[in-house]
Design a protein around this motif. Structure first.
Motif, PDB file in Angstrom:
ATOM      1  N   ASP A 110       0.852  -1.193   0.000  1.00 52.59           N
ATOM      2  CA  ASP A 110       0.000   0.000   0.000  1.00 52.59           C
ATOM      3  C   ASP A 110       0.888   1.244   0.000  1.00 52.59           C
ATOM      4  O   ASP A 110       0.637   2.186  -0.724  1.00 52.59           O
ATOM      5  N   ARG A 111       1.895   1.223   0.872  1.00 48.42           N
ATOM      6  CA  ARG A 111       2.854   2.326   0.937  1.00 48.42           C
ATOM      7  C   ARG A 111       4.265   1.751   0.923  1.00 48.42           C
ATOM      8  O   ARG A 111       4.481   0.591   1.281  1.00 48.42           O
ATOM      9  N   VAL A 112       5.215   2.610   0.505  1.00 47.92           N
ATOM     10  CA  VAL A 112       6.603   2.146   0.350  1.00 47.92           C
ATOM     11  C   VAL A 112       7.539   3.134   1.035  1.00 47.92           C
ATOM     12  O   VAL A 112       7.387   4.351   0.913  1.00 47.92           O
ATOM     13  N   GLY A 113       8.519   2.591   1.759  1.00 50.37           N
ATOM     14  CA  GLY A 113       9.595   3.387   2.342  1.00 50.37           C
ATOM     15  C   GLY A 113      10.900   2.995   1.679  1.00 50.37           C
ATOM     16  O   GLY A 113      11.160   1.808   1.472  1.00 50.37           O
ATOM     17  N   VAL A 114      11.723   3.987   1.325  1.00 47.47           N
ATOM     18  CA  VAL A 114      13.006   3.727   0.663  1.00 47.47           C
ATOM     19  C   VAL A 114      14.127   4.063   1.645  1.00 47.47           C
ATOM     20  O   VAL A 114      14.180   5.185   2.165  1.00 47.47           O
ATOM     21  N   MET A 115      15.011   3.097   1.880  1.00 52.15           N
ATOM     22  CA  MET A 115      16.127   3.296   2.819  1.00 52.15           C
ATOM     23  C   MET A 115      17.443   3.396   2.076  1.00 52.15           C
ATOM     24  O   MET A 115      17.651   2.713   1.075  1.00 52.15           O
ATOM     25  N   TYR A 116      18.334   4.249   2.606  1.00 53.50           N
ATOM     26  CA  TYR A 116      19.689   4.330   2.059  1.00 53.50           C
ATOM     27  C   TYR A 116      20.666   4.538   3.208  1.00 53.50           C
ATOM     28  O   TYR A 116      20.550   5.512   3.963  1.00 53.50           O
ATOM     29  N   LEU A 117      21.574   3.614   3.369  1.00 49.31           N
ATOM     30  CA  LEU A 117      22.660   3.715   4.354  1.00 49.31           C
ATOM     31  C   LEU A 117      22.160   4.100   5.751  1.00 49.31           C
ATOM     32  O   LEU A 117      22.612   5.044   6.366  1.00 49.31           O
ATOM     33  N   GLY A 118      21.151   3.364   6.227  1.00 47.14           N
ATOM     34  CA  GLY A 118      20.672   3.545   7.595  1.00 47.14           C
ATOM     35  C   GLY A 118      19.645   4.639   7.789  1.00 47.14           C
ATOM     36  O   GLY A 118      19.114   4.809   8.888  1.00 47.14           O
ATOM     37  N   ASN A 119      19.360   5.414   6.743  1.00 44.38           N
ATOM     38  CA  ASN A 119      18.372   6.510   6.830  1.00 44.38           C
ATOM     39  C   ASN A 119      17.190   6.258   5.906  1.00 44.38           C
ATOM     40  O   ASN A 119      17.303   5.519   4.934  1.00 44.38           O
ATOM     41  N   MET A 120      16.059   6.926   6.184  1.00 45.77           N
ATOM     42  CA  MET A 120      14.929   6.907   5.265  1.00 45.77           C
ATOM     43  C   MET A 120      15.134   8.014   4.234  1.00 45.77           C
ATOM     44  O   MET A 120      15.434   9.162   4.583  1.00 45.77           O
ATOM     45  N   ALA A 121      14.972   7.690   2.956  1.00 43.96           N
ATOM     46  CA  ALA A 121      15.080   8.683   1.891  1.00 43.96           C
ATOM     47  C   ALA A 121      13.700   9.212   1.501  1.00 43.96           C
ATOM     48  O   ALA A 121      13.534  10.398   1.237  1.00 43.96           O
ATOM     49  N   GLU A 122      12.713   8.292   1.492  1.00 38.30           N
ATOM     50  CA  GLU A 122      11.381   8.689   1.001  1.00 38.30           C
ATOM     51  C   GLU A 122      10.329   7.699   1.493  1.00 38.30           C
ATOM     52  O   GLU A 122      10.597   6.504   1.624  1.00 38.30           O
ATOM     53  N   VAL A 123       9.130   8.198   1.774  1.00 38.64           N
ATOM     54  CA  VAL A 123       7.971   7.356   2.109  1.00 38.64           C
ATOM     55  C   VAL A 123       6.739   7.952   1.441  1.00 38.64           C
ATOM     56  O   VAL A 123       6.488   9.157   1.557  1.00 38.64           O
ATOM     57  N   ALA A 124       5.994   7.119   0.735  1.00 37.22           N
ATOM     58  CA  ALA A 124       4.752   7.579   0.099  1.00 37.22           C
ATOM     59  C   ALA A 124       3.906   6.362  -0.261  1.00 37.22           C
ATOM     60  O   ALA A 124       4.337   5.214  -0.085  1.00 37.22           O
ATOM     61  N   SER A 125       2.709   6.625  -0.795  1.00 40.57           N
ATOM     62  CA  SER A 125       1.880   5.516  -1.274  1.00 40.57           C
ATOM     63  C   SER A 125       2.616   4.836  -2.431  1.00 40.57           C
ATOM     64  O   SER A 125       3.455   5.456  -3.099  1.00 40.57           O
ATOM     65  N   SER A 126       2.285   3.594  -2.659  1.00 40.06           N
ATOM     66  CA  SER A 126       2.934   2.824  -3.726  1.00 40.06           C
ATOM     67  C   SER A 126       2.810   3.541  -5.069  1.00 40.06           C
ATOM     68  O   SER A 126       3.785   3.679  -5.810  1.00 40.06           O
ATOM     69  N   ASP A 127       1.621   4.057  -5.366  1.00 31.71           N
ATOM     70  CA  ASP A 127       1.403   4.755  -6.648  1.00 31.71           C
ATOM     71  C   ASP A 127       2.274   6.004  -6.756  1.00 31.71           C
ATOM     72  O   ASP A 127       2.883   6.255  -7.797  1.00 31.71           O
ATOM     73  N   ASP A 128       2.333   6.791  -5.680  1.00 35.07           N
ATOM     74  CA  ASP A 128       3.126   8.031  -5.708  1.00 35.07           C
ATOM     75  C   ASP A 128       4.616   7.750  -5.893  1.00 35.07           C
ATOM     76  O   ASP A 128       5.303   8.449  -6.636  1.00 35.07           O
ATOM     77  N   ILE A 129       5.100   6.727  -5.201  1.00 33.62           N
ATOM     78  CA  ILE A 129       6.531   6.387  -5.300  1.00 33.62           C
ATOM     79  C   ILE A 129       6.882   5.986  -6.728  1.00 33.62           C
ATOM     80  O   ILE A 129       7.914   6.384  -7.273  1.00 33.62           O
ATOM     81  N   TYR A 130       6.016   5.206  -7.367  1.00 37.68           N
ATOM     82  CA  TYR A 130       6.336   4.678  -8.699  1.00 37.68           C
ATOM     83  C   TYR A 130       6.044   5.682  -9.809  1.00 37.68           C
ATOM     84  O   TYR A 130       6.691   5.654 -10.851  1.00 37.68           O
ATOM     85  N   GLU A 131       5.063   6.569  -9.579  1.00 40.59           N
ATOM     86  CA  GLU A 131       4.718   7.531 -10.630  1.00 40.59           C
ATOM     87  C   GLU A 131       5.447   8.864 -10.483  1.00 40.59           C
ATOM     88  O   GLU A 131       5.785   9.495 -11.469  1.00 40.59           O
TER      89      GLU A 131
END
Length: 339
Positions: A223-244
C-alpha cells in the motif's frame, strides 16, 4: 488494497548501532521514522546493506534499539518489560525469514516446528487439539497433513517458505515482518508465496512490513513504500506516488533500473546510473548520505543533513532539492545548464 487510518506501529527516530572492534561503530539504522497502519502492507526497500533487515529485527526486538521508540498499539516495544509482557508482544508480532532452510531447525519435524509457538503460548489444551491446529495451518498455506511428520530437507524452497508462513501464523499474530521472504525462491514460486500472503491478509486482517530489494514485487504487494539508504529513510509515500512521481534522486535511480515489459518504452526512457559504491556505515558521509553518488549534489549537501519533511500530502522525503531554503543553488545551476 485498503487499510484503516488507525496506526498499528509508530517508529520514531529508531537507531541500531553495533560496536565493531575496539572503537568503531557501525550505524546500521540511524534515526528512521515512519508509521504502519492496521491492515496495510508497508514495503521497505533499498540496496543490500542499507539496514532494512536490521530495522525489521529491531522493530521486532530481536535486537535491542540503541535509541528511539517502536510504539505498537501505543506501547513502546523497547521500554523495559517483564518476560510476561514481552511474551504477549511476541505473540502479536511475528517474522517470516529470508532463507526458509536456515530458519527451520533441520532436526525438528514440521509438526514440531509449527507447534513450537502453540506450546510456548499454551494455545492448545490437549495433544489432539495441538495436532488439529497444525493440520489446519498446513492446509491454510497449501500443504498436506502428511507433511507434518517430515523434516525440512524433504521440501522444496517454496514449500519450506510455506512452512515458515504457517509457523508465523500459529500464534494468531496481528503484525508480520516478512524479511525478503521471496528472494531465495524461483521466480515462478515467488508469485505463489506473495499471493498466499495477500490471501491470508484479507482473511485474517494482518498487517505486514514487507522488506525487499525487488521494487517490482514491492509495488505489487504494498500500500505504501519506504526507501532506505545507508541507515536513513530517503522517502515514504503511497505505492502509486513512489512509482509515478518519485522525489528522491536515489528512488528515481532505483526505479529507472526496473525492466519494462514494453521494449519501446524501455528504449525511450532515461536510465539513471548511480556511480560508485555504497559508503561504509562505519564512516558515512557528512550531511546527506547519498551525496557522494547523487547526480544533483550541491555544496549544502555535504554540510547539512536533509530534514525529514512532508513535501506533499502523505509523501515524505529527506532531500535539500525540496527545501526552498537550500535549493536556490540547484535552480541556478539548472538555468546555467539550459543557457
Amino acid at each position: 488494497m485498503s487499510h484503516s487510518n488507525e496506526k498499528l506501529l509508530e517508529i520514531k527516530n529508531l537507531k541500531k548501532h553495533f560496536k565493531v572492534g575496539r572503537k568503531a561503530i557501525l550505524k546500521a539504522v540511524d534515526g528512521i521514522s515512519f508509521d504502519i497502519y492496521k491492515g496495510e502492507t508497508f514495503g521497505l526497500v533499498g540496496e543490500s546493506g542499507c539496514g532494512k533487515s536490521t530495522a525489521g529485527r529491531t522493530i521486532l526486538r530481536l535486537y535491542d534499539a540503541t535509541e528511539g521508540e517502536v510504539n505498537f498499539e501505543g506501547v513502546n516495544v523497547h521500554g523495559k518489560k517483564s518476560k510476561k509482557e514481552l511474551k504477549a508482544f511476541n505473540r502479536k508480532m511475528q517474522m517470516i525469514f529470508q532463507d526458509p532452510y536456515a530458519s527451520l531447525n533441520p532436526r525438528m519435524t514440521v509438526m514440531e516446528i509449527i507447534a513450537e509457538g502453540i506450546d510456548i503460548h499454551n494455545l492448545a489444551s490437549s495433544k489432539e487439539e495441538r495436532k488439529k491446529r497444525v493440520y489446519e495451518l498446513l492446509e491454510t498455506v497449501g500443504l498436506n497433513q502428511e507433511h507434518a511428520n517430515r523434516y525440512p530437507h524433504e521440501f522444496s524452497g517454496g514449500q519450506r517458505q510455506r512452512i515458515g508462513v504457517a509457523r508465523a501464523l500459529a500464534v494468531d499474530p496481528e503484525f508480520i515482518i516478512a524479511d525478503e521472504p521471496i528472494s531465495a525462491l524461483d521466480v515462478s514460486i515467488q508469485a505463489q508465496v506473495v499471493n498466499l500472503m495477500q490471501k491470508l491478509q484479507d482473511e485474517r486482517g494482518l498487517t505486514y512490513l514487507f522488506i525487499a530489494h525487488d521494487l517490482s514485487m514491492v509495488k505489487h504487494i504494498s500500500d505504501r513504500v519506504g526507501v532506505m539508504y545507508l541507515g536513513n529513510m530517503a522517502e515514504v509515500a503511497s505505492s502509486d506516488d513512489i512509482y509515478e512521481e518519485p522525489l528522491h534522486p536515489y528512488t528515481q535511480a532505483l526505479l529507472s533500473a526496473i525492466p519494462l515489459p514494453d521494449p519501446q518504452l524501455e528504449r525511450s526512457r532515461e536510465r539513471i546510473v548511480i556511480e560508485g559504491d555504497v559508503p561504509s556505515p562505519i564512516a558515512p558521509p557528512s550531511g546527506c548520505r547519498f551525496r557522494t553518488r547523487c547526480p544533483h549534489a550541491m555544496d549544502i549537501c555535504a554540510k547539512v543533513e536533509p530534514e525529514w519533511q512532508e513535501y506533499r500530502k502523505d509523501h515524505f522525503v529527506a532531500c535539500h532539492l525540496y527545501n526552498d531554503k537550500y535549493n536556490e543553488e540547484y535552480k541556478e545551476r539548472q538555468l546555467q545548464t539550459q543557457s
